[in-house]
Design a protein around this motif. Structure first.
Motif, PDB file in Angstrom:
ATOM      1  N   SER A 238      -8.626 -36.937  16.795  1.00 56.89           N
ATOM      2  CA  SER A 238      -9.357 -35.706  16.525  1.00 56.89           C
ATOM      3  C   SER A 238     -10.580 -36.016  15.671  1.00 56.89           C
ATOM      4  CB  SER A 238      -8.447 -34.710  15.787  1.00 56.89           C
ATOM      5  OG  SER A 238      -9.147 -33.549  15.407  1.00 56.89           O
ATOM      6  N   LEU A 239     -11.588 -35.174  15.804  1.00 54.19           N
ATOM      7  CA  LEU A 239     -12.792 -35.245  14.972  1.00 54.19           C
ATOM      8  C   LEU A 239     -12.940 -33.915  14.246  1.00 54.19           C
ATOM      9  CD1 LEU A 239     -15.075 -36.860  17.675  1.00 54.19           C
ATOM     10  CD2 LEU A 239     -14.204 -38.025  15.650  1.00 54.19           C
ATOM     11  N   GLN A 240     -13.228 -33.992  12.932  1.00 57.60           N
ATOM     12  CA  GLN A 240     -13.332 -32.780  12.117  1.00 57.60           C
ATOM     13  C   GLN A 240     -14.648 -32.789  11.338  1.00 57.60           C
ATOM     14  OE1 GLN A 240     -10.960 -30.452  12.096  1.00 57.60           O
ATOM     15  NE2 GLN A 240      -9.320 -31.548  13.175  1.00 57.60           N
ATOM     16  N   ALA A 256     -14.567 -33.915   0.023  1.00 56.02           N
ATOM     17  CA  ALA A 256     -15.924 -34.207   0.498  1.00 56.02           C
ATOM     18  C   ALA A 256     -16.945 -33.817  -0.556  1.00 56.02           C
ATOM     19  CB  ALA A 256     -16.185 -33.454   1.788  1.00 56.02           C
ATOM     20  N   SER A 257     -17.794 -34.764  -0.912  1.00 51.87           N
ATOM     21  CA  SER A 257     -18.860 -34.491  -1.884  1.00 51.87           C
ATOM     22  C   SER A 257     -20.097 -33.920  -1.207  1.00 51.87           C
ATOM     23  CB  SER A 257     -19.216 -35.766  -2.638  1.00 51.87           C
ATOM     24  OG  SER A 257     -19.663 -36.768  -1.740  1.00 51.87           O
ATOM     25  N   GLU A 258     -20.100 -33.973   0.132  1.00 56.77           N
ATOM     26  CA  GLU A 258     -21.184 -33.409   0.919  1.00 56.77           C
ATOM     27  C   GLU A 258     -20.651 -33.083   2.303  1.00 56.77           C
ATOM     28  OE1 GLU A 258     -24.194 -36.397   1.155  1.00 56.77           O
ATOM     29  OE2 GLU A 258     -22.910 -37.829   2.210  1.00 56.77           O
ATOM     30  N   ALA A 259     -21.384 -32.344   3.076  1.00 59.70           N
ATOM     31  CA  ALA A 259     -20.972 -32.065   4.452  1.00 59.70           C
ATOM     32  C   ALA A 259     -20.858 -33.386   5.208  1.00 59.70           C
ATOM     33  CB  ALA A 259     -21.987 -31.145   5.124  1.00 59.70           C
ATOM     34  N   CYS A 260     -19.786 -33.547   5.957  1.00 60.95           N
ATOM     35  CA  CYS A 260     -19.531 -34.824   6.626  1.00 60.95           C
ATOM     36  C   CYS A 260     -18.574 -34.628   7.793  1.00 60.95           C
ATOM     37  CB  CYS A 260     -18.965 -35.842   5.639  1.00 60.95           C
ATOM     38  SG  CYS A 260     -17.390 -35.329   4.905  1.00 60.95           S
ATOM     39  N   ARG A 261     -18.315 -35.719   8.501  1.00 66.16           N
ATOM     40  CA  ARG A 261     -17.325 -35.701   9.577  1.00 66.16           C
ATOM     41  C   ARG A 261     -16.273 -36.776   9.317  1.00 66.16           C
ATOM     42  NH1 ARG A 261     -18.856 -36.910  14.980  1.00 66.16           N
ATOM     43  NH2 ARG A 261     -20.329 -38.408  14.082  1.00 66.16           N
ATOM     44  N   ILE A 262     -15.063 -36.480   9.736  1.00 64.68           N
ATOM     45  CA  ILE A 262     -13.987 -37.460   9.672  1.00 64.68           C
ATOM     46  C   ILE A 262     -13.364 -37.611  11.064  1.00 64.68           C
ATOM     47  CG2 ILE A 262     -13.423 -37.064   7.238  1.00 64.68           C
ATOM     48  CD1 ILE A 262     -11.007 -35.378   8.278  1.00 64.68           C
ATOM     49  N   ALA A 263     -12.708 -38.740  11.264  1.00 66.92           N
ATOM     50  CA  ALA A 263     -11.928 -38.969  12.479  1.00 66.92           C
ATOM     51  C   ALA A 263     -10.478 -39.187  12.066  1.00 66.92           C
ATOM     52  CB  ALA A 263     -12.454 -40.184  13.242  1.00 66.92           C
ATOM     53  N   VAL A 264      -9.583 -38.572  12.817  1.00 66.72           N
ATOM     54  CA  VAL A 264      -8.148 -38.743  12.590  1.00 66.72           C
ATOM     55  C   VAL A 264      -7.651 -39.803  13.574  1.00 66.72           C
ATOM     56  CG1 VAL A 264      -5.907 -37.617  12.524  1.00 66.72           C
ATOM     57  CG2 VAL A 264      -7.966 -36.330  11.884  1.00 66.72           C
ATOM     58  N   VAL A 265      -7.020 -40.848  13.055  1.00 67.85           N
ATOM     59  CA  VAL A 265      -6.590 -41.994  13.857  1.00 67.85           C
ATOM     60  C   VAL A 265      -5.075 -41.985  13.973  1.00 67.85           C
ATOM     61  CG1 VAL A 265      -6.648 -44.515  14.060  1.00 67.85           C
ATOM     62  CG2 VAL A 265      -8.591 -43.287  13.038  1.00 67.85           C
ATOM     63  N   GLY A 266      -4.569 -42.284  15.159  1.00 69.11           N
ATOM     64  CA  GLY A 266      -3.144 -42.176  15.449  1.00 69.11           C
ATOM     65  C   GLY A 266      -2.326 -43.392  15.049  1.00 69.11           C
ATOM     66  N   VAL A 267      -2.255 -43.654  13.767  1.00 66.66           N
ATOM     67  CA  VAL A 267      -1.398 -44.710  13.233  1.00 66.66           C
ATOM     68  C   VAL A 267      -1.050 -44.343  11.798  1.00 66.66           C
ATOM     69  CG1 VAL A 267      -3.297 -46.138  12.347  1.00 66.66           C
ATOM     70  CG2 VAL A 267      -1.141 -47.232  13.003  1.00 66.66           C
TER      71      VAL A 267
END
Length: 354
Positions: A238-240, A256-267
């Protein structure tokens, strides 16, 4: 596009390079030219797959070694016909019988085993002597008494500090083994991976490489002569997009210290990836990216850069190409053994044949 097209296999994958393991066996042969090689493949070949690794390296070594009789039985069932040494020996009459029937070479290190050997007096055995590690082994003084009543094919001990080549115990343990075995005429063995790499005086008749066969040193330091054999990858689930102040994961430990994106990794830690990771990174197609928040049972999260074009289904490397297991070991405060052997049954294994 449906989910099956995006993410056909939601599982971590450990890719095992058998060619690298064979290469590392050849490195051992080059370092210990006057010694025979007893390749240690206990604990499912340090998490790399016991039958697969054994079949690949059997032509390149003189014997295989495992910790327990059950592991040796698994090798025989996999049609591995070479000599198999059982480092912990047998713990019962039934295990002694298994050793005899399957022509295993058990290591005798207790008085109980000596008594049981009366039932199989002709079975070839190694004897282990305690030269200072105080874990397994007969006393040095007992060796001369026991040897005449057993069919001894070798005497071994184990170095406690071979990862520190200048540790005084290395010299003391070697001296003790040579002294107590004097006059027996038996092959001797004391060199584990650290000694194979750094203590040529300890090579003796047999060397017993273990962790180095899989591309790591005992202390996690870089060793240019050997090649890492395992990579671990997992898919992006997933991407958030986050706003300032949004938190990630259990305990809300990262915000988050600023607007950003994260990726959720399946492990996650149920797959064997260490929960203790602190300051860790993963390798993506765009480069290294930091892990943020806690590692959970099935997932971890990574912080992306604005320019990253990562999609659901893309693979992320936890260790392997571009990211040595040595670095992950340092972030987790552990040793390579625990990461390699800690991978669980949920991790799919694929093999690169030699």
């Amino acid at each position: 596009m449906n989910d099956a097209e995006v993410l056909p296999q939601n599982r971590p994958v450990a890719r095992i390079d058998l060619t690298a393991i064979v290469n590392n066996c050849q490195v051992v042969r080059g370092l210990a030219t006057g010694s025979r090689i007893m390749a240690v493949v206990k604990a499912d070949a340090y998490g790399h797959g016991l039958p697969q690794v054994a079949r690949a390296i059997a032509p390149w070594v003189d014997a295989l070694a495992v910790a327990r009789v059950a592991e040796a039985v698994e090798l025989r069932k996999s049609d591995i016909g070479c000599d198999i040494v059982v480092l912990q020996g047998f713990t019962s009459r039934s295990e002694l019988a298994d050793c005899a029937v399957n022509h295993f070479l058990p290591v005798v290190h207790t008085e109980t085993q000596i008594r049981l050997m009366k039932e199989e007096p002709e079975l070839p055995v190694w004897i282990k002597v305690d030269t200072g590690m105080h874990r397994l082994g007969l006393t040095s003084s007992r060796l001369q008494d026991v040897s005449p009543v057993l069919n001894v094919v070798g005497v071994m001990s184990h170095l406690a500090n071979s990862d520190q080549h200048d540790h005084p115990m290395n010299k003391a343990q070697l001296s003790e083994l040579l002294s107590c075995a004097r006059g027996l005429g038996c092959p001797l063995s004391i060199a584990n991976s650290g000694a194979v790499l750094s203590l040529p005086e300890c090579h003796l008749d047999w060397v017993r490489p273990g962790i180095m066969l899989f591309g790591a040193s005992a202390d996690g330091r870089e060793e240019s002569r050997i090649r890492e054999a395992m990579s671990l990858t997992a898919p992006v689930l997933s991407l958030q997009s986050l706003r300032v102040g949004d938190s990630v994961g259990y305990g809300s430990t990262w915000k988050a210290s600023e607007a950003c994106r994260i990726a959720v990794v399946g492990v996650g830690y149920a797959d064997g990836y260490p929960r203790e990771i602190d300051g860790g990174e993963v390798q993506t197609a765009a480069g290294r990216r930091p892990i943020v928040g806690r590692v959970s049972m099935d997932m971890l999260t990574i912080l992306l850069r604005e320019e990253d074009h990562l999609d659901v289904g893309d693979q992320v490397t936890l260790w392997g190409d571009g990211l040595s297991i040595r670095e992950v070991v340092a972030w987790a405060g552990t040793v390579p053994y625990t990461l390699m052997t800690g991978l669980t049954g949920r991790v799919h294994r694929e093999y690169i044949e030699p």
